[in-house]
Design an enzyme around this catalytic site. Structure first.
Site, PDB file in Angstrom:
ATOM      1  N   ASP A   1       0.866  -1.098   0.012  1.00  0.00           N
ATOM      2  CA  ASP A   1      -0.163  -0.097   0.100  1.00  0.00           C
ATOM      3  C   ASP A   1       0.849   1.491  -0.044  1.00  0.00           C
ATOM      4  O   ASP A   1       0.730   2.020   0.849  1.00  0.00           O
ATOM      5  CB  ASP A   1      -0.935   0.140   1.223  1.00  0.00           C
ATOM      6  CG  ASP A   1      -1.606  -1.406   1.547  1.00  0.00           C
ATOM      7  OD1 ASP A   1      -2.203  -1.881   0.388  1.00  0.00           O
ATOM      8  OD2 ASP A   1      -1.788  -1.646   2.617  1.00  0.00           O
TER       9      ASP A   1
ATOM     10  N   GLU B   1     -11.392  -0.193  -2.918  1.00  0.00           N
ATOM     11  CA  GLU B   1     -10.473   0.249  -1.969  1.00  0.00           C
ATOM     12  C   GLU B   1      -9.287   0.999  -2.608  1.00  0.00           C
ATOM     13  O   GLU B   1      -9.259   1.123  -3.756  1.00  0.00           O
ATOM     14  CB  GLU B   1     -10.023  -0.779  -0.847  1.00  0.00           C
ATOM     15  CG  GLU B   1      -9.324  -1.785  -1.524  1.00  0.00           C
ATOM     16  CD  GLU B   1      -8.928  -3.080  -0.902  1.00  0.00           C
ATOM     17  OE1 GLU B   1      -9.281  -3.106   0.274  1.00  0.00           O
ATOM     18  OE2 GLU B   1      -8.117  -3.954  -1.199  1.00  0.00           O
TER      19      GLU B   1
HETATM   20  O1  FUB Z   1      -3.106  -3.860   3.731  1.00  0.00           O
HETATM   21  C1  FUB Z   1      -4.301  -3.947   3.976  1.00  0.00           C
HETATM   22  C2  FUB Z   1      -5.291  -3.568   3.044  1.00  0.00           C
HETATM   23  O2  FUB Z   1      -5.302  -4.459   2.033  1.00  0.00           O
HETATM   24  C3  FUB Z   1      -5.184  -2.430   2.669  1.00  0.00           C
HETATM   25  O3  FUB Z   1      -5.917  -1.412   3.477  1.00  0.00           O
HETATM   26  C4  FUB Z   1      -6.049  -2.529   1.337  1.00  0.00           C
HETATM   27  O4  FUB Z   1      -6.209  -1.411   0.401  1.00  0.00           O
HETATM   28  C5  FUB Z   1      -5.369  -3.721   0.790  1.00  0.00           C
HETATM   29  O5  FUB Z   1      -3.947  -3.487  -0.067  1.00  0.00           O
END
Ligand code: FUB
Length: 302
Positions: A10, A223
């Site tokens: 991320d 997301e």
């Molecule tokens: O790293 C945990 C979660 O996985 C993140 O918050 C999302 O965006 C995905 O990458």
């Protein structure tokens, strides 16, 4: 990968004072069983990675913030972001509180690499995951956030947390022919510690001006919100989650609406895809992660 001595994911990249700083999640194997709510993403802390230039070695600046130092947070320090204002650096991060609900917190430092001192409470009115903070040319800052399934956005459809069972990733989602869950945006206070307004939906529209529907899995928001501005246009980019694309949509205001334009990044090795887009001198770069270093382990990314 930029770093191979620890797992990082991320990557939120910023160019502060002529140097590149990357604010990633710090992936570990916390021993939690794999599930579709992401319990196996059991991260506990953050490290900031810096690079003098785009070709330089990536330097790990050590522990920047640990969950044990955040009074309101119990676990799951997921995708963070950072901002710089008036000589101070702000780390924004999601974590689950002791009630099992994701909120977004902020921690402050005099250095871009930390250590960061967290605020005692999460940001009032914050929820879900994946904060991305954008500074507009007029000096206003906006936070974009939200994430489906384990990110709990589907539980906030009425404005309050819906605690109803089942705790399944697909419960509480809109039907396929309903408008998809949209990411959230809120303008931030001058001190970057709170929202000045209740978070609003930003609309992602198709080529005919209609909101993207929940069943449009190749294009709907899941997301990994990110916002950058180029030549007066706002570019909102995001992950489609279970279809694994990084897509972008364009608009004329930080609040949207944004019209879907296409795919930036095809699916990578691993389940998640999460990126940032950062201008370094005169060139734009895409930062992203995959699971190739761990040979495909979903929660050990680089
Ligand atoms: O790293 C945990 C979660 O996985 C993140 O918050 C999302 O965006 C995905 O990458």
């Amino acid at each position: 990968p930029l770093c191979s001595h620890i797992y990082t994911a991320d990557p939120s990249a910023h160019y502060f004072n002529g140097k590149i700083y990357i604010y990633p999640s710090h992936d570990i194997d916390g021993g939690e069983a794999f599930d579709d709510l992401g319990s196996h993403f059991a991260m506990e802390d953050y490290h900031v990675i810096s690079m003098d230039t785009i070709d330089s070695e990536a330097v790990d600046n050590g522990l920047a913030l640990h969950v044990k130092d955040v009074a309101w947070a119990e676990k799951q320090m997921w995708a963070p972001d950072a901002a710089h204002k008036d000589g101070k650096y702000y780390l924004f991060f999601p974590a689950k509180g002791y009630d099992g609900i994701f909120k977004i917190g902020v921690a402050i430092s005099n250095s871009p690499t930390g250590p960061f001192t967290p605020q005692p409470e999460a940001i009032k009115g914050s929820f879900s995951i994946d904060p991305a903070v954008f500074e507009d040319e007029d000096g206003s800052y906006y936070m974009y956030f939200g994430g489906l399934w384990g990110g709990q956005l589907q539980r906030w459809r009425t404005g309050t947390f819906n605690a109803q069972q089942p705790d399944s990733p697909t419960a509480h989602l809109p039907e396929d022919d309903e408008v998809s869950l949209m990411p959230k945006v809120a303008k931030m206070t001058d001190d970057l510690l709170e929202f000045v307004e209740a978070p609003k939906d930003i609309m992602i529209l198709d080529e005919n001006g209609h909101p993207i529907l929940a069943g449009d899995n190749d294009r709907r928001f899941f997301e990994a919100a990110w916002l950058h501005k180029h030549n007066g246009k706002y570019y909102f980019s995001y992950s489609t989650g279970d279809t694994h694309f990084i897509c972008y949509a364009m608009g004329d205001s930080p609040y949207g609406p944004f019209t879907y334009k296409g795919i930036i990044l095809e699916p990578v090795v691993g389940w998640t895809s999460h990126h940032s887009i950062c201008k370094v001198e005169e060139k734009w770069y895409l930062f992203y992660h995959d699971s190739s270093l761990s040979k495909g382990v979903t929660h050990l990314r680089s």
